[in-house]
Design an enzyme around this catalytic site. Structure first.
Site, PDB file in Angstrom:
ATOM      1  N   TYR A 140       0.883  -1.177   0.000  1.00 17.88           N
ATOM      2  CA  TYR A 140       0.000   0.000   0.000  1.00 17.88           C
ATOM      3  C   TYR A 140       0.915   1.220   0.000  1.00 17.88           C
ATOM      4  O   TYR A 140       0.820   2.078   0.858  1.00 17.88           O
ATOM      5  CB  TYR A 140      -0.846  -0.081   1.281  1.00 17.88           C
ATOM      6  CG  TYR A 140      -2.113   0.718   1.342  1.00 17.88           C
ATOM      7  CD1 TYR A 140      -3.015   0.745   0.283  1.00 17.88           C
ATOM      8  CD2 TYR A 140      -2.437   1.420   2.502  1.00 17.88           C
ATOM      9  CE1 TYR A 140      -4.206   1.451   0.390  1.00 17.88           C
ATOM     10  CE2 TYR A 140      -3.625   2.128   2.614  1.00 17.88           C
ATOM     11  CZ  TYR A 140      -4.507   2.139   1.545  1.00 17.88           C
ATOM     12  OH  TYR A 140      -5.692   2.827   1.652  1.00 17.88           O
ATOM     13  N   HIS A 145      -2.314   7.652  -2.494  1.00 15.99           N
ATOM     14  CA  HIS A 145      -3.452   6.741  -2.612  1.00 15.99           C
ATOM     15  C   HIS A 145      -4.029   6.448  -1.226  1.00 15.99           C
ATOM     16  O   HIS A 145      -5.244   6.528  -1.020  1.00 15.99           O
ATOM     17  CB  HIS A 145      -3.019   5.444  -3.290  1.00 15.99           C
ATOM     18  CG  HIS A 145      -4.075   4.387  -3.350  1.00 15.99           C
ATOM     19  ND1 HIS A 145      -5.173   4.468  -4.184  1.00 15.99           N
ATOM     20  CD2 HIS A 145      -4.213   3.216  -2.671  1.00 15.99           C
ATOM     21  CE1 HIS A 145      -5.936   3.390  -4.012  1.00 15.99           C
ATOM     22  NE2 HIS A 145      -5.379   2.623  -3.107  1.00 15.99           N
ATOM     23  N   ASP A 244      -4.579  -4.551 -10.016  1.00 12.28           N
ATOM     24  CA  ASP A 244      -5.235  -5.205  -8.883  1.00 12.28           C
ATOM     25  C   ASP A 244      -6.706  -4.790  -8.872  1.00 12.28           C
ATOM     26  O   ASP A 244      -7.109  -3.880  -8.149  1.00 12.28           O
ATOM     27  CB  ASP A 244      -4.528  -4.782  -7.589  1.00 12.28           C
ATOM     28  CG  ASP A 244      -5.117  -5.439  -6.367  1.00 12.28           C
ATOM     29  OD1 ASP A 244      -5.706  -6.528  -6.498  1.00 12.28           O
ATOM     30  OD2 ASP A 244      -4.993  -4.851  -5.268  1.00 12.28           O
ATOM     31  N   GLN A 251     -15.516  -4.030  -0.775  1.00 17.08           N
ATOM     32  CA  GLN A 251     -14.400  -3.642   0.098  1.00 17.08           C
ATOM     33  C   GLN A 251     -14.875  -2.794   1.291  1.00 17.08           C
ATOM     34  O   GLN A 251     -14.474  -3.015   2.429  1.00 17.08           O
ATOM     35  CB  GLN A 251     -13.387  -2.850  -0.730  1.00 17.08           C
ATOM     36  CG  GLN A 251     -12.118  -2.458   0.013  1.00 17.08           C
ATOM     37  CD  GLN A 251     -11.139  -1.692  -0.894  1.00 17.08           C
ATOM     38  OE1 GLN A 251     -11.389  -1.521  -2.079  1.00 17.08           O
ATOM     39  NE2 GLN A 251     -10.049  -1.244  -0.325  1.00 17.08           N
ATOM     40  N   TYR A 255     -13.881  -4.618   4.822  1.00 17.15           N
ATOM     41  CA  TYR A 255     -12.432  -4.471   5.029  1.00 17.15           C
ATOM     42  C   TYR A 255     -12.015  -4.288   6.487  1.00 17.15           C
ATOM     43  O   TYR A 255     -10.845  -4.470   6.805  1.00 17.15           O
ATOM     44  CB  TYR A 255     -11.877  -3.339   4.167  1.00 17.15           C
ATOM     45  CG  TYR A 255     -11.934  -1.965   4.790  1.00 17.15           C
ATOM     46  CD1 TYR A 255     -10.761  -1.351   5.235  1.00 17.15           C
ATOM     47  CD2 TYR A 255     -13.143  -1.296   4.932  1.00 17.15           C
ATOM     48  CE1 TYR A 255     -10.815  -0.092   5.801  1.00 17.15           C
ATOM     49  CE2 TYR A 255     -13.193  -0.047   5.487  1.00 17.15           C
ATOM     50  CZ  TYR A 255     -12.029   0.561   5.918  1.00 17.15           C
ATOM     51  OH  TYR A 255     -12.087   1.790   6.485  1.00 17.15           O
TER      52      TYR A 255
END
Ligand code: MN
Length: 438
Positions: A140, A145, A244, A251, A255
């Site tokens: 990550y 992002h 991906d 999600q 998550y």
């Protein structure tokens, strides 16, 4: 860490003219690896190396009697139907094969005729997975992002306090990773709108891509051992493009507390070509965290990592809708970014992965995480580009997108370009969303 040598010489050209155009992703300075066969044939996959618009068939080359020693042993391993054994041999062998191929392919090589007999046009090839991926981990590593997605999912708490200390990752699923050309049906899953009282099973309406790099592990480490920061890249075979695919609505509901699960494991697409770390040597750069941020802990820091730990790789994501395809229109650019924005280096990701004694194996794949840059137009996902689905993107043909629709094809490109070096590229990673299975 591989250093510059004769194979990077910008003056080198090949007797194969298509490699010398200046626009090919695959000049003689690149020499990336893939597994391929003749399109539509029942042949077994075998290793190949890209040069211009051709592939050097390593199985044919291994039988041509042109090589000896480490290079011959390496080409024999790379001729197998997956590259795992070749990857396991380590960077001395990879480097010997690269040097030998460079010598065979360079302009004036006396072996030209014999090597020409080992070529297959890329236009006549189909590709398979370059290796068996035993384990896949997704990092990550873009703070941009992480911050913008965090702001969408947790407006009050976008960047969690561990982010700038620890290279965050989750263990993903290897079985659904496919090579460029992959298509998959729209996934279904548990969805719960923020204003709904209970979830329901339904098709994902917020299907997205993630613009990432993939990192292939070459030689591994034994369980219980660690890989130090200055040895980390010796264990990396090379890099590829990596999409991906992500279902944002699945999600959002699933998550917490353990991270992504079914939102991410229905498909992931890689480019067929793996560009070796050695080929990337001319495109290294310095690495640092901003002075006001926490500095990496000592096990994640070294002079080598600071002075040349980053790779300057330009990344681009394009979209071709079904309507565009039917009208004969090319894919249109959605965003461009760069791997230089990564908050962690390749070496730091490898070192951190093993700091607890976790063993990595040849062919393991690490995703870098979505490589969004600091500016909105450098976002590596539709989630960011559409600001969480609130702002539709208008395509040149008038179609609009917040998330992916059935028939959409996502295309990823990457290349390295720098003064004094010959441009090299990664080819492309292409994938298409199909309608849900009924
Ligand atoms: Mn990802």
């Amino acid at each position: 860490m591989p250093t510059l040598n004769e194979t990077h010489n910008p003056q080198l050209t090949s007797w194969l003219t298509s490699a010398n155009s200046g626009r090919s992703d695959f000049p003689i300075q690149n020499l990336p690896f893939a597994c391929f066969r003749k399109h539509g044939s029942a042949d077994e996959l075998r290793g190949g190396v890209a040069i211009g618009d051709q592939i050097v068939d390593l199985k044919a080359l291994s039988q041509a009697g042109l090589l000896s020693g480490l290079a011959q042993a390496g080409v024999e391993a790379a001729a197998e139907s997956s590259l795992n054994n070749f990857m396991s041999l380590g960077n001395e062998t990879w480097s010997a094969v690269r040097a030998a191929l460079s010598a065979l392919l360079k302009a004036g090589a006396s072996e030209e005729e014999a090597v020409r007999a080992c070529l297959l046009p890329q236009a006549d090839a189909e590709y398979g997975m370059p290796c068996q991926v035993g384990d896949y981990t997704d990092f990550y590593s873009s703070v941009y992002h992480a911050s913008s997605v965090g702001a969408l999912f947790r407006p009050d708490n976008p960047l969690l306090p561990n982010y700038k200390w620890v290279p965050i990752a989750y263990h993903g699923r290897a079985s659904s990773i496919g090579v460029s050309g992959q298509s998959f049906p729209r996934p279904q899953g548990q969805l719960k709108a923020p204003d709904a009282s209970v979830p329901s099973l339904g098709l994902s309406k917020r299907l997205d891509y993630e613009l990432e790099m993939g990192i292939f592990i070459g030689s591994g480490n034994a369980l219980g051992t660690t890989i130090g920061i200055d040895q980390a890249e010796d264990h990396v075979f090379g890099l590829c493009l990596f999409n991906d695919w992500s279902a944002r609505d699945i999600q959002a509901w699933e998550y917490q507390p353990l991270g992504p699960f079914l939102a991410k494991n229905f498909a992931s697409t890689i480019s067929p070509w793996i560009v070796t770390v050695e080929a990337l040597a001319p495109f290294r750069g310095s690495f640092s965290h901003p002075a006001e941020d926490p500095q990496p802990l000592p096990y994640l820091s070294s002079e080598q990592n600071s002075s040349e730990g980053s790779f300057d790789i330009n990344l681009a994501c394009l979209l071709q809708t079904e309507g565009m395809r039917e009208a004969g229109q090319d894919a249109t650019p959605l965003s461009q970014s760069s791997f230089t924005h990564s908050y962690w280096t390749v070496a730091q990701m490898v070192t951190h992965h093993t700091v607890n004694g976790c063993n990595l194996n040849p062919g393991d794949l690490l995703g870098t995480g979505t490589q969004s840059g600091p500016n909105h137009e450098e976002a590596g996902s539709l989630l960011e580009l559409s600001r969480g689905g609130k702002e539709a993107i208008t395509l040149p043909n008038g179609e609009k997108r917040t998330f992916l629709e059935d028939g959409d094809t996502v295309v990823m490109h990457g290349y390295c370009s720098r003064e004094g070096a010959v441009r090299i590229g990664f080819g492309e990673a292409v994938g298409t969303v199909l309608p849900a299975r009924t």
